[in-house]
Design a protein around this motif. Structure first.
Motif, PDB file in Angstrom:
ATOM      1  N   TRP A   9       0.886  -1.275   0.028  1.00 27.56           N
ATOM      2  CA  TRP A   9       0.177   0.228  -0.053  1.00 27.56           C
ATOM      3  C   TRP A   9       1.070   1.221  -0.066  1.00 27.56           C
ATOM      4  O   TRP A   9       1.832   1.418   0.675  1.00 27.56           O
ATOM      5  N   SER A  10       0.459   2.293  -0.651  1.00 19.65           N
ATOM      6  CA  SER A  10       0.845   3.752  -0.511  1.00 19.65           C
ATOM      7  C   SER A  10       0.118   4.560  -0.983  1.00 19.65           C
ATOM      8  O   SER A  10      -1.022   4.159  -1.591  1.00 19.65           O
ATOM      9  N   PRO A  11       0.286   5.910  -0.712  1.00 18.94           N
ATOM     10  CA  PRO A  11      -0.512   6.961  -1.061  1.00 18.94           C
ATOM     11  C   PRO A  11      -0.947   7.027  -2.562  1.00 18.94           C
ATOM     12  O   PRO A  11      -2.041   7.341  -2.889  1.00 18.94           O
ATOM     13  N   SER A  35       2.538   7.845 -13.845  1.00 21.83           N
ATOM     14  CA  SER A  35       3.392   8.456 -12.803  1.00 21.83           C
ATOM     15  C   SER A  35       3.147   7.713 -11.500  1.00 21.83           C
ATOM     16  O   SER A  35       4.034   7.630 -10.622  1.00 21.83           O
ATOM     17  N   ALA A  36       1.692   7.694 -11.035  1.00 14.81           N
ATOM     18  CA  ALA A  36       1.359   7.033  -9.747  1.00 14.81           C
ATOM     19  C   ALA A  36       1.894   5.704  -9.737  1.00 14.81           C
ATOM     20  O   ALA A  36       2.378   5.158  -8.709  1.00 14.81           O
ATOM     21  N   ALA A  37       1.934   4.694 -10.927  1.00 16.64           N
ATOM     22  CA  ALA A  37       2.361   3.433 -10.885  1.00 16.64           C
ATOM     23  C   ALA A  37       3.855   3.369 -10.811  1.00 16.64           C
ATOM     24  O   ALA A  37       4.381   2.635  -9.941  1.00 16.64           O
ATOM     25  N   ARG A  38       4.678   4.133 -11.312  1.00 16.41           N
ATOM     26  CA  ARG A  38       5.885   4.214 -10.979  1.00 16.41           C
ATOM     27  C   ARG A  38       6.514   4.491  -9.730  1.00 16.41           C
ATOM     28  O   ARG A  38       7.161   4.108  -9.013  1.00 16.41           O
ATOM     29  N   ALA A  39       5.599   5.489  -9.092  1.00 16.41           N
ATOM     30  CA  ALA A  39       5.910   6.034  -7.745  1.00 16.41           C
ATOM     31  C   ALA A  39       5.795   4.992  -6.720  1.00 16.41           C
ATOM     32  O   ALA A  39       6.508   4.831  -5.689  1.00 16.41           O
ATOM     33  N   HIS A  40       4.566   4.115  -7.126  1.00 17.89           N
ATOM     34  CA  HIS A  40       4.106   3.218  -5.938  1.00 17.89           C
ATOM     35  C   HIS A  40       5.013   1.942  -6.235  1.00 17.89           C
ATOM     36  O   HIS A  40       5.515   1.336  -5.265  1.00 17.89           O
ATOM     37  N   SER A  41       5.521   1.768  -7.396  1.00 21.70           N
ATOM     38  CA  SER A  41       6.700   0.816  -7.693  1.00 21.70           C
ATOM     39  C   SER A  41       8.006   1.166  -6.892  1.00 21.70           C
ATOM     40  O   SER A  41       8.490   0.378  -6.134  1.00 21.70           O
ATOM     41  N   ALA A  42       8.318   2.393  -6.697  1.00 18.86           N
ATOM     42  CA  ALA A  42       9.803   2.792  -6.249  1.00 18.86           C
ATOM     43  C   ALA A  42       9.444   2.764  -4.785  1.00 18.86           C
ATOM     44  O   ALA A  42      10.402   2.420  -3.965  1.00 18.86           O
ATOM     45  N   SER A  43       8.242   3.102  -4.311  1.00 19.45           N
ATOM     46  CA  SER A  43       7.960   3.257  -2.942  1.00 19.45           C
ATOM     47  C   SER A  43       7.789   1.761  -2.191  1.00 19.45           C
ATOM     48  O   SER A  43       8.316   1.519  -1.291  1.00 19.45           O
ATOM     49  N   GLY A  77       8.883  -1.358  -3.975  1.00 21.34           N
ATOM     50  CA  GLY A  77       9.737  -2.108  -4.290  1.00 21.34           C
ATOM     51  C   GLY A  77       9.175  -3.172  -5.412  1.00 21.34           C
ATOM     52  O   GLY A  77       9.945  -4.402  -5.350  1.00 21.34           O
ATOM     53  N   SER A  78       8.308  -2.960  -6.114  1.00 20.77           N
ATOM     54  CA  SER A  78       7.793  -3.944  -6.929  1.00 20.77           C
ATOM     55  C   SER A  78       8.176  -3.530  -8.265  1.00 20.77           C
ATOM     56  O   SER A  78       8.575  -2.437  -8.409  1.00 20.77           O
ATOM     57  N   PRO A  79       8.128  -4.411  -9.105  1.00 16.89           N
ATOM     58  CA  PRO A  79       8.575  -4.440 -10.323  1.00 16.89           C
ATOM     59  C   PRO A  79       7.826  -3.347 -11.219  1.00 16.89           C
ATOM     60  O   PRO A  79       6.320  -3.306 -11.081  1.00 16.89           O
TER      61      PRO A  79
END
Length: 470
Positions: A50-52, A165-173, A175-177
């Motif tokens: 989960w992330s914002p 943009s939200a998907a990439r930020a969630h991935s970085a937050s 650690g998912s591919p």
């Protein structure tokens, strides 16, 4: 004492001191690490997913669900309700013609305003279009369609940019591919978005079925029922627009557009958008992008007007399209879940193409033999299969653009909307002049060419990915 033994003793003492210091340092490090970990809240595996940015995903999806529940049902009814000299189909053609032209400049507006503000601007056109249907004339509906074409071009580029943009930020937050996260976000969004066909069309079915029949036009409903329907739609769209106001600005550090980027001129924006046409992968995807527009025009206009209305009446358009929407929503969700890279995208798109090709062949055989009888089961089955294909094209074209053009996603989505909307516009303008059989043959031909180009792109992309994996 022997000097050598004294030196050995001194060396031994130094080694013991070093080991002791290392042990103390290690202990301090462990203790410091423990203190740090104790100071931070423990996160369960569920929390790590989960992330914002997921909250933004759900808010964006909810907003689009409400707005497009109204617009989608209105669009499905245009060719059946506004039949005066082809007002309905022509207004849709004007809409997608303006959307095509304005898509060239849409990334510029997204850059100037930011993705969130561009989304809010884009939603205003949909409200104006539905309001124009309260008094559908050439002087209200056509200008509203033109304005919607302008704002819709901005909306869809902003949506693609914001979601990626939200998907990439969630991935970085978390650690998912990145590739699977982009696929998951697109799947969730398009699943909720496709539900608009269920909500809006069931509402249309309920209100129009309970409306009084218009004696001057058998099979049609009276003005009161349509006025009530569009008033309810306007209220629904207002709530969706307010919901979009609670979106956060796009993630900082996104690779597409940023607030700290240097000013972009119209010329540089056009150059950036058109530069992608020099990319072999985009050229190979163009036919599939065109088909995505043609197949949407067919289900919204030709299928409802030439297949559903003659067989079941205009009041049942909402019921059949609700089945289409339910299928679209479920397929979008599972397609997003299953999308984890180019291999899965290839499998999903091939399955969606096969489903729509089956419908095209069945309708072509029916029109060729001049059969006028169409039962409920066959219409609902056709709508269900078409929804599967539509879901796959929406989710997987979005995913493949995010994968192939990570540094220029806005231009990639702009190109998609340019070609998709151009195809939809051409199909709407051609509706009065082409028979259903001709349209079915064109759809089948473009789908075949599009799938050939798509398979070449996936093969080349996977070959380039092999050295990186090794």
């Amino acid at each position: 004492m022997d000097p050598a033994s004294g030196a050995d003793t001194a060396r031994l003492l130094e080694e013991q001191d070093s080991e002791s210091n290392a042990h103390l340092t290690s202990s301090d490090g462990v203790q410091s690490s423990r203190e740090t970990n104790e100071g931070a809240p423990l996160r369960s595996p569920a929390d790590k997913q989960w992330s914002p940015y997921k909250r933004d995903l759900h808010m964006l999806s909810f907003s689009f669900l409400l707005v497009f529940s109204a617009f989608g049902a209105t669009q499905n009814l245009e060719s059946s309700l506004n039949t005066d000299q082809g007002l309905g189909p022509i207004s849709m053609g004007v809409l997608y013609c303006f959307l095509t032209v304005c898509s060239f400049l849409a990334p510029l507006f997204v850059h100037w305003l930011g993705a969130k503000n561009a989304l809010l601007l884009g939603l205003t056109g949909y409200w104006a279009f539905v309001a124009a249907n309260l008094v559908p004339t050439w002087f209200t509906l056509v200008p509203a369609s033109a304005y919607l074409g302008f704002t819709a071009s901005i909306l869809w580029v902003a949506e693609g940019t914001y979601l990626t943009s939200a998907a990439r930020a969630h991935s970085a937050s978390c650690g998912s591919p990145e590739e699977s996260t982009i696929g998951e976000f697109n799947g969730v969004f398009w699943a909720v978005f496709a539900s608009n066909q269920v909500v809006g069309n069931l509402l249309a079915l309920f209100l129009l079925r309970n409306g009084r029949s218009d004696p001057a036009h058998p099979g049609h409903v009276d003005k009161f029922a349509t006025t009530l329907l569009f008033a309810v739609f306007l209220a629904c769209m207002s709530v969706g627009t307010v919901a979009a106001c609670f979106l956060r600005p796009e993630a900082k550090g996104a690779r597409d557009l940023g607030a700290d980027d240097p000013p972009v001129s119209i010329r540089s924006n056009l150059r950036s958008t058109m530069a992608l046409l020099g990319d072999r992968r985009l050229l190979l995807l163009l036919a599939l992008m065109v088909y995505s527009g043609l197949q949407q025009a067919f289900i919204w206009s030709d299928f409802t007007k030439d297949v559903v209305t003659p067989a079941l009446g205009v009041s049942w358009v909402g019921g059949v399209m609700a089945v289409f929407g339910a299928s679209d929503a479920l397929a979008s969700y599972f397609a997003g879940k299953l999308s984890s890279g180019m291999h899965s995208i290839t499998f999903l798109v091939s399955g969606g193409a096969a489903a729509q090709l089956l419908v095209l062949i069945a309708l072509l055989v029916k029109s060729s033999f001049g059969s006028s009888s169409t039962d409920y089961a066959s219409l609902f089955t056709a709508a269900f299969l078409w929804g599967l294909g539509d879901a796959v094209f929406n989710t997987q074209i979005s995913a493949i653009l995010g994968i192939c053009f990570p540094d220029d996603t806005a231009s990639g989505f702009a190109q998609w909307k340019i070609w998709q909307s151009a195809a939809t516009s051409a199909a709407c303008f051609a509706t009065p002049y082409l028979g259903i059989g001709t349209k079915l043959c064109i759809l089948a031909g473009v789908l075949t060419v599009g799938m050939g180009g798509f398979l070449l792109v996936t093969l080349s992309t996977r070959r380039l990915a092999v050295p990186k994996e090794r």
